[in-house]
Design a protein around this motif. Structure first.
Motif, PDB file in Angstrom:
ATOM      1  N   ARG A 167      -8.941   5.059   0.259  1.00  0.00           N
ATOM      2  CA  ARG A 167      -8.095   3.970  -0.236  1.00  0.00           C
ATOM      3  C   ARG A 167      -8.668   3.460  -1.542  1.00  0.00           C
ATOM      4  NH1 ARG A 167      -6.132   0.051   4.601  1.00  0.00           N
ATOM      5  NH2 ARG A 167      -5.975  -1.464   2.907  1.00  0.00           N
ATOM      6  N   ILE A 206       0.567  -3.155   9.651  1.00  0.00           N
ATOM      7  CA  ILE A 206       1.810  -2.916   8.910  1.00  0.00           C
ATOM      8  C   ILE A 206       2.943  -3.781   9.460  1.00  0.00           C
ATOM      9  CG2 ILE A 206       3.621  -1.208   8.416  1.00  0.00           C
ATOM     10  CD1 ILE A 206       1.372   0.909   8.375  1.00  0.00           C
ATOM     11  N   THR A 249      -5.063   0.119  10.622  1.00  0.00           N
ATOM     12  CA  THR A 249      -4.069   0.213   9.548  1.00  0.00           C
ATOM     13  C   THR A 249      -2.662   0.078  10.098  1.00  0.00           C
ATOM     14  OG1 THR A 249      -5.518   1.597   8.177  1.00  0.00           O
ATOM     15  CG2 THR A 249      -3.158   1.668   7.704  1.00  0.00           C
ATOM     16  N   TRP A 250      -2.339   0.839  11.124  1.00  0.00           N
ATOM     17  CA  TRP A 250      -0.987   0.816  11.666  1.00  0.00           C
ATOM     18  C   TRP A 250      -0.648  -0.551  12.260  1.00  0.00           C
ATOM     19  CZ3 TRP A 250       0.067   6.163  14.409  1.00  0.00           C
ATOM     20  CH2 TRP A 250       0.023   7.168  13.436  1.00  0.00           C
ATOM     21  N   ILE A 277       7.768  -0.887   6.550  1.00  0.00           N
ATOM     22  CA  ILE A 277       7.661   0.402   5.871  1.00  0.00           C
ATOM     23  C   ILE A 277       8.790   0.503   4.848  1.00  0.00           C
ATOM     24  CG2 ILE A 277       7.937   2.906   6.128  1.00  0.00           C
ATOM     25  CD1 ILE A 277       6.550   2.680   8.831  1.00  0.00           C
ATOM     26  N   HIS A 281       1.194   5.070   0.664  1.00  0.00           N
ATOM     27  CA  HIS A 281       0.423   5.893   1.589  1.00  0.00           C
ATOM     28  C   HIS A 281       1.160   7.173   1.960  1.00  0.00           C
ATOM     29  CE1 HIS A 281      -0.405   7.200   5.792  1.00  0.00           C
ATOM     30  NE2 HIS A 281      -1.625   7.225   5.300  1.00  0.00           N
ATOM     31  N   SER A 282       0.368   8.217   2.181  1.00  0.00           N
ATOM     32  CA  SER A 282       0.886   9.430   2.812  1.00  0.00           C
ATOM     33  C   SER A 282      -0.284  10.349   3.136  1.00  0.00           C
ATOM     34  CB  SER A 282       1.871  10.168   1.897  1.00  0.00           C
ATOM     35  OG  SER A 282       2.502  11.212   2.625  1.00  0.00           O
ATOM     36  N   ALA A 317       3.924  -1.004   3.751  1.00  0.00           N
ATOM     37  CA  ALA A 317       3.485   0.386   3.592  1.00  0.00           C
ATOM     38  C   ALA A 317       4.590   1.176   2.909  1.00  0.00           C
ATOM     39  CB  ALA A 317       3.150   1.004   4.941  1.00  0.00           C
ATOM     40  N   ILE A 321       1.017  -6.000   6.019  1.00  0.00           N
ATOM     41  CA  ILE A 321       1.069  -4.977   4.977  1.00  0.00           C
ATOM     42  C   ILE A 321       2.488  -4.435   4.813  1.00  0.00           C
ATOM     43  CG2 ILE A 321       0.418  -2.555   4.530  1.00  0.00           C
ATOM     44  CD1 ILE A 321      -2.365  -3.224   5.523  1.00  0.00           C
ATOM     45  N   ILE A 364       0.842  -1.194   0.000  1.00  0.00           N
ATOM     46  CA  ILE A 364       0.000   0.000   0.000  1.00  0.00           C
ATOM     47  C   ILE A 364       0.876   1.243   0.000  1.00  0.00           C
ATOM     48  CG2 ILE A 364      -1.754   1.317   1.237  1.00  0.00           C
ATOM     49  CD1 ILE A 364      -2.784  -1.258   2.416  1.00  0.00           C
ATOM     50  N   ALA A 408      -3.371   4.721  -0.685  1.00  0.00           N
ATOM     51  CA  ALA A 408      -4.087   5.263   0.468  1.00  0.00           C
ATOM     52  C   ALA A 408      -3.673   6.714   0.662  1.00  0.00           C
ATOM     53  CB  ALA A 408      -3.787   4.448   1.720  1.00  0.00           C
ATOM     54  N   ASN A 460       6.005   4.677   1.543  1.00  0.00           N
ATOM     55  CA  ASN A 460       5.824   6.118   1.643  1.00  0.00           C
ATOM     56  C   ASN A 460       5.703   6.724   0.250  1.00  0.00           C
ATOM     57  OD1 ASN A 460       5.854   6.990   4.454  1.00  0.00           O
ATOM     58  ND2 ASN A 460       7.892   6.101   4.512  1.00  0.00           N
TER      59      ASN A 460
END
Length: 203
Positions: free
Chosen positions: A198, A71, A67-68, A74, A7-8, A138, A136, A5, A158, A140
């Protein structure tokens, strides 16, 4: 393998920071609510690195927490790593970090931290998936994230959209110069001063 995913947090005109990498008001919603986001039921997340702890609105809390907690790894670019000094070896979520970089980890930098410096986005995602298992990955947003999207390695996009216009700065999709179709959003949550979205990447 876990979902990848990108995400930011992002301004309504598509920027994740100004030209100097400063996020301005983009992260204010992380600290303006009344619901603390905790790890494992007791320890509060410290997303700022300032010891403040993350406290979001009730509307955002369940989404952010779930979500967090999901993960595993990252993935970040070297510019962000250098700017935040890798969050001093303590990522805001997940157990591992993969840094897309042609340069190695700084000598003596937090040897206890599970940070891996990998040259190339394909190898970085391979390593991140290996570390994350079923959890997940994640990614950046920004230049590294855009390269990973362009390589066809992103499953979902996301965005936490904040009602501010930056006008210029660092773009969510970096310097990407080709079209990518996304599905209709499968997550739409209105928080206080933030809209959580998302989208699955259309294959």
């Amino acid at each position: 393998m876990g979902t990848v995913i990108m995400h930011s947090v992002v301004s309504v005109d598509g920027f994740i920071a100004d030209a100097n990498g400063e996020v301005g008001p983009l992260h204010e919603w992380y600290f303006s609510g009344d619901v603390p986001i905790v790890v494992g039921g007791d320890e509060e997340y410290d997303h700022s690195g300032a010891g403040d702890g993350v406290k979001v609105s009730r509307a955002s809390a369940d989404y952010v927490r779930s979500t967090w907690e999901s993960i595993g790894t990252i993935v970040m670019g070297r510019n962000l790593f250098d700017q935040v000094n890798g969050w001093e070896g303590k990522p805001p979520a997940g157990d591992h970090v993969v840094v897309v970089s042609g340069r190695p980890k700084p000598e003596g930098w937090h040897p206890e931290a599970s940070y891996h410096f990998v040259d190339g986005v394909v190898a970085a995602i391979d390593k991140a998936r290996e570390l994350a298992g079923e959890r997940i990955v994640a990614v950046n947003a920004g230049e590294a994230g855009a390269q990973i999207l362009a390589a066809g390695l992103v499953d979902e996009v996301a965005m936490d959209v904040v009602p501010v216009v930056f006008g210029s700065g660092r773009r969510y999709f970096g310097g990407i110069d080709e079209q990518h179709l996304l599905e209709d959003p499968h997550v739409v949550i209105q928080g206080d001063r933030v809209l959580h979205l998302r989208f699955k990447v259309r294959r």
